[in-house]
Scaffold this motif. Sequence first.
Motif, short mmCIF file in Angstrom:
data_model
loop_
_atom_site.label_atom_id
_atom_site.label_comp_id
_atom_site.label_asym_id
_atom_site.label_seq_id
_atom_site.Cartn_x
_atom_site.Cartn_y
_atom_site.Cartn_z
N ASP A 180 -9.07 12.07 0.56
CA ASP A 180 -9.09 12.93 1.97
C ASP A 180 -7.94 13.19 2.27
N LEU A 181 -6.79 12.52 1.72
CA LEU A 181 -5.52 13.28 1.96
C LEU A 181 -5.52 14.76 1.21
N GLU A 182 -5.89 14.84 -0.04
CA GLU A 182 -5.88 15.90 -1.00
C GLU A 182 -6.75 17.24 0.16
N LYS A 183 -7.45 16.75 1.05
CA LYS A 183 -8.21 17.72 1.76
C LYS A 183 -7.36 18.16 2.84
N LEU A 184 -6.58 17.39 3.25
CA LEU A 184 -5.74 17.75 4.53
C LEU A 184 -4.55 18.83 4.09
N PRO A 210 3.41 2.46 16.06
CA PRO A 210 2.87 2.16 14.59
C PRO A 210 1.12 2.26 14.84
N VAL A 211 0.62 2.24 15.83
CA VAL A 211 -0.54 2.67 15.78
C VAL A 211 -1.15 3.94 15.59
N LYS A 212 -0.13 4.84 16.37
CA LYS A 212 -0.40 6.34 16.06
C LYS A 212 -0.26 6.81 14.64
N THR A 213 0.72 6.23 14.11
CA THR A 213 1.03 6.45 12.64
C THR A 213 0.30 5.83 11.74
N TYR A 214 -0.44 5.27 11.84
CA TYR A 214 -1.37 4.31 10.88
C TYR A 214 -2.60 4.98 10.88
N ASN A 215 -2.78 5.84 9.66
CA ASN A 215 -4.24 6.35 9.32
C ASN A 215 -4.54 6.26 8.26
N LYS A 216 -5.35 5.10 7.75
CA LYS A 216 -5.66 4.81 6.55
C LYS A 216 -6.96 5.65 6.16
N ILE A 243 -2.04 5.52 3.43
CA ILE A 243 -1.77 5.25 4.95
C ILE A 243 -1.04 6.72 5.29
N VAL A 244 -1.59 7.56 5.94
CA VAL A 244 -1.05 8.79 6.41
C VAL A 244 -0.32 8.80 7.86
N GLN A 245 0.91 9.24 8.00
CA GLN A 245 1.60 9.09 9.22
C GLN A 245 1.03 9.97 10.03
N ASN A 246 0.72 11.35 9.80
CA ASN A 246 0.76 12.35 10.92
C ASN A 246 -0.42 13.33 10.47
N LYS A 247 -1.81 13.16 10.56
CA LYS A 247 -2.76 14.02 9.92
C LYS A 247 -2.70 15.78 10.67
N PRO A 248 -2.28 15.83 11.69
CA PRO A 248 -2.15 17.19 12.13
C PRO A 248 -0.94 17.95 11.47
N TYR A 249 -0.03 17.13 11.33
CA TYR A 249 1.25 17.76 10.41
C TYR A 249 0.82 18.20 9.30
N LEU A 250 0.08 17.41 8.41
CA LEU A 250 -0.33 18.02 7.15
C LEU A 250 -1.27 19.10 7.15
N VAL A 272 0.72 -1.18 -0.01
CA VAL A 272 -0.01 0.14 -0.06
C VAL A 272 0.92 1.14 0.00
N LEU A 273 0.40 2.51 -0.31
CA LEU A 273 1.04 3.74 -0.37
C LEU A 273 0.97 4.27 1.12
N TYR A 274 2.12 4.89 1.57
CA TYR A 274 2.13 5.54 2.86
C TYR A 274 2.60 6.74 2.44
N GLN A 275 2.31 7.93 3.27
CA GLN A 275 2.66 9.16 3.12
C GLN A 275 3.12 9.59 4.45
N GLY A 276 4.19 10.23 4.63
CA GLY A 276 5.04 10.63 5.83
C GLY A 276 5.60 11.97 5.61
N GLN A 277 6.20 12.53 7.03
CA GLN A 277 6.93 13.71 7.14
C GLN A 277 8.45 13.43 6.44
N SER A 278 9.01 14.68 6.16
CA SER A 278 10.17 14.55 5.58
C SER A 278 10.88 15.85 5.39
#
Length: 680
Positions: free
Chosen positions: A259-263, A248-254, A284-291, A176-182
């Motif tokens: 919806d990612l585009e809206k963030l 891994p629970v906190k950073t798993y936001n499927k 799967i988004v790592q950190n919604k508030p970050y985005l 699956v595709l993951y999205q994360g901070q960098s």
Amino acid sequence: MKTAAFCSALLTLSLTMGGCKNEKEETDTTKVPGFDISSLDSTAKACNDFDSYVNGGWKKKNPIPGTESRWGAFGILDKENKEVRLRGIINEITELKDRKKGSEEQQIADYYQSFLDTATIEKRGLAPLKSYLDKINAITSLKDLAAVAGEMQKVGVASVTGFGVDADLRNSKVNVLYQGQSGLSLGEKSYYERTDSSTLKVRTEFVKHVDKMFSLAAFPEANPGKTILDFETKVAKLQLSNVELRDPVKTYNKMAFSDLEKLLPDFDQKTLADKQDIKTDTVIVQNKPYLQNLNALLKATPLATLKIYTKWQLLSRFAGFLPKSFDQEDFRFFNTVMRGTKEQKARVERAIRSTDALLGMPLGKLFAKKYFPEEDKKKVSDMIENVRSVYGERIDKLTWMSDSTKAKAHKKLKAFTYKIGYPDKWKDYSSIDIEADKLFENAISASLYGHKEQIEKIGKEVDKKEWLMTPQTVNAYYNPLNNEVVFPAGILQPPFYNRNADDAINYGGIIAVIGHEFTHGFDDQGSQFDDEGNLKNWWTASDRANFDKLTKKYIDYFSGIEALPGFKINGALTIGENVADLGGLTLAYYALEKSLKGKAEPAPIDGFNWKQRFFLGWAQVWHMNTTDEALRNQIQTDPHSPAKDRINGPLPHLKEFQAAWSCAPGSKMVLPDSAKIVIW
């Protein structure tokens, strides 16, 4: 040792490659002593500082070479594997004539030559970057920025967010595709927050470094260093810390990709993905508030600043492939300032390592063929099964775990699989275009191949046979998503595994390594995954609470260790590795004891009995000298404790150590029984 990431590294990471297996030709038959007693320091006391006692003599005889930031068993073996063994393999290949285009021999020889062709590199200057720089200069909006960032991420240039591909943590059979901070140049947010003098110096030097790189490139922007540091400091404040990223629970936001585009509506994620040829409805988004916070930051940041930042990321990514002035300045900051390395390796040695970084698996095939005897696979396999058996016995004896959870722990342990030495199947990389006079384009070609390989996995079944390390790597790993342990041929050599050594030394070395990797399946992260590699709770609430209580004590124990003045070990960051060390040592000791049942007591060697030699074996694989700069960097960014504390840290908790060395209560290497921590 490493634990495979729970979420894929970003697609910006360097490509490692594969090739084809051939029959054995030649093996390394050099005999190495099981333990060299000249490594000892008789003025130190085993029960006060075991590292100094076992390794004090070695440390005095082995100062850190100017080309290294730390020097120990891992680095020495890595140097032997790459700068001697791989160098010999590459030299043989470069002497071949009529190398077929696209063959491994052609790719290896021509890439190696392109790295050594400094005359062409100097002549070309920044010309290879021109097309990317033109696109950056043409940016007029955040959507343009997303498009350029997406295109550059395909070749390894970081931005403030990125995509990666790995097995779904809750459905480990499918990618699956993951999205994360960098996007932090200094690697971890603490570098932007700490106010001690050494960290302030790093930030000051970083500003000078960026200014110097822009000056060398003749870029017109004023004060780029301060601009980038200010921007990255703001980004760092929004990001999760390396400790928080361990959850891994906190950073798993499927969620749906829409919806990612809206963030992040202004930094267009669809454009970012489209430019990378990514097609998926789910991420799967790592950190919604970050985005959400990042979107506001990007909107409030002048576009000129974002363009400077993007130029910097491009320049930094490819500095090692540019003329000498860029390469040297890049080394000065990231190696000398950040890690205390005094001088660069010779160009030939760097050419070997660069070839290995890009074409690691084709080289690894030849390495394994020449230096890893087939019979060692059987020996290591037997060792693994021995550890598995002892682990099961240890689970049965736990007093803090209920029978129902023990049954599930046994199920997971039984399901463990393993890989030894090298892959059973190899990939075809013949489509990567490598030319002897185009170093930059070679790196681009390999990166594009690696990127394409990753995104084509999205939505497809996970290949359980894939390796995440090359055979020549001096390391090992546990992958929770496959529930597997992996031991490359590179680490299955002295001092870790020595076919000429007594059992006690090998059990303290490679068996403890095997036990370490097994224990990762049951550390604070791995224990959250079930026997099939899925993020799924298999614990009772009370058992989990007992486990968390024990790990919290171990976190506090390591957090009290000061590695350098003002720099204490981060117990929360290193807990997984520390638990694995404690478990690995315990398993290895009892596996050795079990192997000796019914046999005559082994005779002492050099005056040490088998129990003492077991601990000598453990200590010698971690002997190391480290620069202060590298140690500070490790404490801030690395989930592994410093080498000295990987030796001395777990031993006071082992009554077996106290008995082996007849340590009196109150000795520095002894804790009261009430303070000893036993987890597995």
